[in-house]
Design an enzyme around this catalytic site. Structure first.
Site: not given
Length: 288
Positions: A65-66, A146, A176, A187, A189-190, A192, A245
C-alpha cells in the site's frame, strides 16, 4: 500504450517484476519506463525514462500500500488508472498477486468488456491539503489519498489545535495529533486512533483526534462538501504529514485547510471488489 512502472525500493521481487512487466510490454509494442529515482534505486538503468507520470496510460505499482500511495502522489491528481501488484503482505489497495501480473496486463490492454467483466475503474476520493503560514501570505498545497495528519514533534507534550468546520469554530483539542482522513484512509492511521471504518464507496471527511487529553474524544464524519481548518494555537511546533510523508513543520498561527479534492485516484479492478471481505481477511475474522 505507455506504462509507468513504480516499484518498492527495498524488495528484490519488485525489481524483478518490473523487468518482467517491461519485457512483456515491449515485446508487444508498448512503452514501459520508470522515473529516474526508481530506476537508480533499483539499478535498472535501461528502464529510466524522461516522460512525466501524468503522460502514462497506466501506472503499475509493484509493492504494498505504501508504493500505491507513492504512485498516487506521483500522479498528482492526473486521471491515470493505477494497477497494484501486491509484493508483500495483504494490502487494501493492491489488486493482483505477482503470478497474475502478465495476465492482468493482458486483460487491461484488451480493454474493458461489460459482459466478461474484465476490469473496471474504482474511483477513490482524495483530499486537498493547503497550508497557510501566519503573516506570510504564502501557501503550500498537497494532495492525499489516505489522510493529512497534524501531530506533536516533541515527545511528552501535547499540541493545541483549534478546529473550524466551514469557517465556524468547533472546538480546540489538546492531543498528540489530529487526523483528517478519507474513507480509503479509514483503515490506515485513523483506524489505529480508534476512528470508524468507512466503506471506500462513500465520500466523507473523517476527523479523528490522536490520544486527546479531553473528555470529547470521538471521531466526526462530515459531508464531503464541508471544509475543515485546523489552526495551531499553542506555542509547541506541529508536524504535518500527508499520506505518511512529512510535508511541513507548523508554528503558532499557521493553519491547514482540508477539503474534498476535485481529483480522484483511479484503481484498476478485476471483477467485483468487496471491501468488507478484504477487511475480514486482514483481521482474521471468523464467519460466526
Amino acid at each position: 500504450m505507455r506504462v509507468l512502472l513504480v516499484a518498492h525500493h527495498q524488495r528484490a521481487e519488485a525489481a524483478a517484476l518490473a523487468q518482467v512487466a517491461a519485457s512483456w510490454l515491449r515485446e508487444r509494442g508498448h512503452e514501459a519506463w520508470m522515473t529516474a529515482d526508481d530506476a537508480s534505486a533499483l539499478a535498472i538503468v535501461d528502464l529510466e525514462g524522461p516522460a512525466e507520470p501524468a503522460t502514462a496510460d497506466l501506472v503499475v505499482s509493484l509493492g504494498g500500500d505504501g508504493t500505491m500511495l507513492r504512485s498516487v502522489q506521483m500522479l498528482a491528481g492526473a486521471p491515470v488508472p493505477l494497477l497494484g501488484v501486491n509484493v508483500g503482505l495483504l494490502g487494501y489497495l493492491t489488486e493482483v498477486e505477482p503470478p497474475a501480473l502478465t495476465a492482468a496486463l493482458e486483460r487491461f490492454v484488451a480493454g474493458p468488456d461489460a459482459e466478461r467483466g474484465d476490469w473496471e475503474i474504482d474511483v477513490r476520493m482524495m483530499l486537498d491539503v493547503v497550508v497557510d503560514r501566519t503573516g506570510s501570505g504564502r501557501q503550500e498545497r498537497f494532495m492525499a489519498l489516505n489522510e493529512g495528519v497534524l501531530e506533536k514533534q516533541e515527545a511528552g507534550h501535547t499540541v493545541r489545535l483549534l478546529v473550524r468546520i466551514d469557517g465556524e469554530p468547533f472546538t480546540s483539542y489538546a492531543a498528540d495529533g489530529f487526523i483528517v482522513a478519507t474513507p480509503t484512509g479509514s483503515t490506515a492511521y485513523s483506524f489505529s486512533a480508534r476512528g470508524p471504518v468507512v466503506s471506500p464507496r462513500h465520500r466523507a471527511l473523517l476527523l479523528t483526534p490522536v490520544s486527546p487529553h479531553m473528555l470529547f474524544d470521538r471521531s466526526l464524519v462530515l459531508d464531503p462538501d464541508e471544509t475543515v481548518q485546523v489552526e495551531v494555537i499553542g506555542h509547541r511546533p506541529v508536524a504535518l504529514s500527508v499520506d505518511g510523508q512529512r510535508a511541513a513543520s507548523l508554528a503558532e498561527g499557521d493553519t491547514v485547510t482540508v477539503s474534498a479534492s476535485a481529483a480522484s485516484a483511479r484503481f484498476v479492478r478485476f471483477g467485483k471488489r468487496r471491501f468488507h471481505q478484504i477487511l475480514k481477511t486482514k483481521f482474521g475474522l471468523s464467519d460466526r
